[in-house]
Design a protein around this motif. Structure first.
Motif, short mmCIF file in Angstrom:
data_model
loop_
_atom_site.label_atom_id
_atom_site.label_comp_id
_atom_site.label_asym_id
_atom_site.label_seq_id
_atom_site.Cartn_x
_atom_site.Cartn_y
_atom_site.Cartn_z
N LEU A 96 0.84 -1.19 0.00
CA LEU A 96 0.00 0.00 0.00
C LEU A 96 0.88 1.25 0.00
O LEU A 96 1.95 1.26 0.62
CB LEU A 96 -0.87 0.00 1.28
CG LEU A 96 -1.74 1.22 1.53
CD1 LEU A 96 -2.90 1.26 0.53
CD2 LEU A 96 -2.31 1.17 2.97
N GLN A 117 0.86 9.10 -6.76
CA GLN A 117 0.05 8.56 -7.87
C GLN A 117 0.92 7.89 -8.92
O GLN A 117 0.59 6.82 -9.43
CB GLN A 117 -0.76 9.70 -8.52
CG GLN A 117 -1.94 10.14 -7.67
CD GLN A 117 -2.62 11.37 -8.23
OE1 GLN A 117 -1.95 12.31 -8.66
NE2 GLN A 117 -3.94 11.39 -8.19
N ALA A 120 2.29 4.62 -7.46
CA ALA A 120 1.21 3.63 -7.33
C ALA A 120 0.78 3.09 -8.70
O ALA A 120 0.56 1.89 -8.85
CB ALA A 120 0.02 4.26 -6.61
N LYS A 125 0.03 -0.65 -7.34
CA LYS A 125 -0.30 -0.84 -5.91
C LYS A 125 -1.38 0.17 -5.54
O LYS A 125 -1.46 1.25 -6.13
CB LYS A 125 0.93 -0.55 -5.03
CG LYS A 125 2.13 -1.38 -5.35
CD LYS A 125 1.94 -2.82 -4.96
CE LYS A 125 3.14 -3.63 -5.44
NZ LYS A 125 2.98 -5.06 -5.23
N PRO A 126 -2.22 -0.14 -4.54
CA PRO A 126 -3.24 0.83 -4.14
C PRO A 126 -2.63 2.05 -3.44
O PRO A 126 -1.59 1.94 -2.78
CB PRO A 126 -4.13 0.04 -3.17
CG PRO A 126 -3.32 -1.11 -2.72
CD PRO A 126 -2.32 -1.41 -3.80
N VAL A 128 -3.67 5.49 -0.92
CA VAL A 128 -4.68 6.22 -0.14
C VAL A 128 -4.15 7.61 0.20
O VAL A 128 -2.95 7.79 0.43
CB VAL A 128 -5.08 5.52 1.19
CG1 VAL A 128 -6.01 4.36 0.95
CG2 VAL A 128 -3.87 5.11 2.00
N TYR A 343 -7.14 2.56 4.92
CA TYR A 343 -7.32 1.49 3.93
C TYR A 343 -8.11 0.31 4.53
O TYR A 343 -8.96 -0.28 3.87
CB TYR A 343 -5.96 1.03 3.39
CG TYR A 343 -6.09 0.17 2.16
CD1 TYR A 343 -6.58 0.70 0.97
CD2 TYR A 343 -5.71 -1.17 2.18
CE1 TYR A 343 -6.71 -0.10 -0.16
CE2 TYR A 343 -5.83 -1.97 1.06
CZ TYR A 343 -6.33 -1.43 -0.11
OH TYR A 343 -6.46 -2.19 -1.23
N LYS A 347 -10.98 0.20 2.21
CA LYS A 347 -10.58 -0.77 1.17
C LYS A 347 -10.71 -0.18 -0.23
O LYS A 347 -11.22 -0.81 -1.15
CB LYS A 347 -11.45 -2.04 1.26
CG LYS A 347 -11.11 -2.94 2.41
CD LYS A 347 -10.08 -3.99 2.01
CE LYS A 347 -9.66 -4.90 3.14
NZ LYS A 347 -8.65 -4.40 4.04
N LYS A 348 -10.29 1.05 -0.37
CA LYS A 348 -10.52 1.73 -1.65
C LYS A 348 -9.20 2.25 -2.20
O LYS A 348 -8.45 2.93 -1.49
CB LYS A 348 -11.49 2.89 -1.40
CG LYS A 348 -12.11 3.42 -2.66
CD LYS A 348 -13.23 4.39 -2.31
CE LYS A 348 -13.14 5.58 -3.22
NZ LYS A 348 -13.62 6.79 -2.64
N ASN A 349 -8.91 1.93 -3.46
CA ASN A 349 -7.72 2.49 -4.09
C ASN A 349 -8.06 3.87 -4.64
O ASN A 349 -8.92 4.01 -5.49
CB ASN A 349 -7.28 1.56 -5.23
CG ASN A 349 -6.02 2.08 -5.92
OD1 ASN A 349 -5.42 3.06 -5.47
ND2 ASN A 349 -5.63 1.43 -7.00
N GLU A 350 -7.37 4.89 -4.12
CA GLU A 350 -7.73 6.26 -4.50
C GLU A 350 -6.76 6.83 -5.54
O GLU A 350 -6.69 8.05 -5.70
CB GLU A 350 -7.73 7.16 -3.26
CG GLU A 350 -8.70 6.69 -2.19
CD GLU A 350 -8.67 7.57 -0.95
OE1 GLU A 350 -9.74 7.87 -0.43
OE2 GLU A 350 -7.57 7.94 -0.50
N VAL A 351 -6.06 5.94 -6.23
CA VAL A 351 -4.96 6.43 -7.06
C VAL A 351 -5.38 7.52 -8.05
O VAL A 351 -4.65 8.47 -8.27
CB VAL A 351 -4.21 5.26 -7.75
CG1 VAL A 351 -5.08 4.50 -8.73
CG2 VAL A 351 -2.95 5.77 -8.45
#
Ligand code: KG4
Ligand code: ZN
Length: 362
Positions: A96, A117, A120, A125-126, A128, A343, A347-351
């Motif tokens: 992460l 960003q 990632a 990879k995720p 946050v 995370y 559980k959210k990938n904010e990329v």
């Protein structure tokens, strides 16, 4: 889980690798590249200069954190981070990436967000986005596992003075804030008035040390050269603070003195200012902990490096949790920790959907 943290909200470019598993937190690297020397000559942080400097060093700082923290990257120390990223080597151990998205200086934040960003996306990879204030608030967890909720949080930094009710990770309610200057800002401004340089917090503390008797945190007024400063909002019914009047009181005092007098009394004024700030912070913290019946007190932010404040808070009849000195000022370890918890919750990938938020609230 291995987390790469990235921080660039003000004048420190930082990256860390933190391992969290079964509730255990292990800091594998904590790299901080400070710009203090650059901004010192201007007497404060110059945003454009800060952002440019972040951009210059951020990938080197991240590469160094990975090299120190992730054993796999050691093998390829001759490769640039970009080469590693393009081949997606070195980062495969990382699960992460967490980056500060606000609050802070917008141009400085953008550098970190963009770096996060980029890394990632290339590493797949995720990512946050982390709230810098939340990260300071949670910094005592880096060395203390057994902190019970509900807790009362006090964040004291260059930009913030906040009393926060912490019901759980992610469940925060601000119950008090400053109506004008942040406490760290007041330290910085008073240091400027006294000609002590930047950053003001450590300079005031050092000057004050010359005047503080080690037996008594509050020496008699005669010892303090008759200098008495106000304790703003000490007895107000709310949990708010105000530090601008305290700073102005120092300014008026300094204006009445000759340069020689001011020089002689600087340790006295520094000690009295520090004492006034500490008294107000501790009194309001105690009152809030009593009202909300909290099980613990957490404190974070640059100003908690102050030894007199640490001593006074530890004297409270509560379990008080303070960060280690290396995690008081801006660092990416606290970002990795707060990012991990965010995370877990979301559980959210904010990329592709985070952006620098200079006024982000907690
Ligand atoms: O958390 P931080 O590194 O950056 C922000 O998020 O703002 O806090 C920086 C602030 C500065 O105002 C600095 O003067 C203050 O923390 N500070 C201190 C001490 N060390 C740093 N204030 C009082 N006493 C100190 N020893
Ligand atoms: Zn900070």
């Amino acid at each position: 889980m291995l987390i790469l943290g990235i921080e660039s909200s003000c004048d420190e470019t930082a990256a860390s690798v933190v391992e969290i598993s079964h509730g255990k937190t292990k800091v594998l690297s904590n790299v901080v590249s400070s710009q203090i020397k650059i901004h010192k000559k201007y007497g404060g942080v110059v945003p454009e200069v800060a952002a440019r400097k972040h951009a210059e060093v951020i990938f080197d700082v991240v590469a160094e954190a990975l090299k120190q923290g992730n054993k796999k990257t050691k093998k390829q120390k001759d490769k640039s981070l970009l080469t590693s990223l393009l081949k997606r080597e070195g980062l495969e151990g990382i699960d992460l990436i967490a980056v500060t998205e606000g609050p802070g200086l917008v141009t400085s934040l953008r550098v970190g967000v963009l770096a996060g960003q980029t890394i990632a996306a290339l590493a797949k990879k995720p990512l946050v986005g982390v709230n810098h204030i939340e990260a300071h608030l949670l910094s005592p967890f880096l060395s203390n596992k057994k902190i019970k909720f509900p807790a009362l949080g006090l964040v004291v930094s260059g930009g913030h003075t906040e009393l926060i009710l912490v019901k759980d990770f992610g469940k925060y309610k601000i119950i008090g804030t400053t109506r004008d200057d942040a406490v760290g800002e007041a330290f910085d401004k008073v240091a400027k008035i006294l000609g002590l340089g930047y950053p003001g917090g450590p300079a005031i503390a050092k000057a004050a040390e010359k005047n503080i008797s080690h037996n008594s945190p509050q020496p008699p007024l005669t010892l303090r050269g008759g200098v008495k400063l106000p304790r703003p909002m000490l007895n107000s019914d709310d949990f708010d603070f105000s530090f601008s009047g305290l700073k102005t009181a120092v300014l008026y005092l300094a204006k009445k003195m000759t340069p020689a007098e001011l020089k002689k009394l600087t340790p006295v004024i520094a000690a009295e200012f520090q004492q006034a700030a500490v008294e107000v912070l501790v009194a309001k913290t105690k009152k809030a902990a009593e009202k909300y019946k909290t099980k613990a007190i957490l404190v974070g932010g640059g100003v908690i490096a102050n030894q007199e404040l640490r001593k006074a808070l530890r004297g409270l009849d509560y379990p008080v949790f303070l960060p280690e000195l290396q995690y008081t000022g801006d660092n990416a370890t606290m970002i990795a920790f707060a990012g991990y918890h965010k995370y877990l919750r979301k559980k959210k990938n904010e990329v592709f959907n985070i952006a620098a938020e200079p006024n982000l609230g907690i």
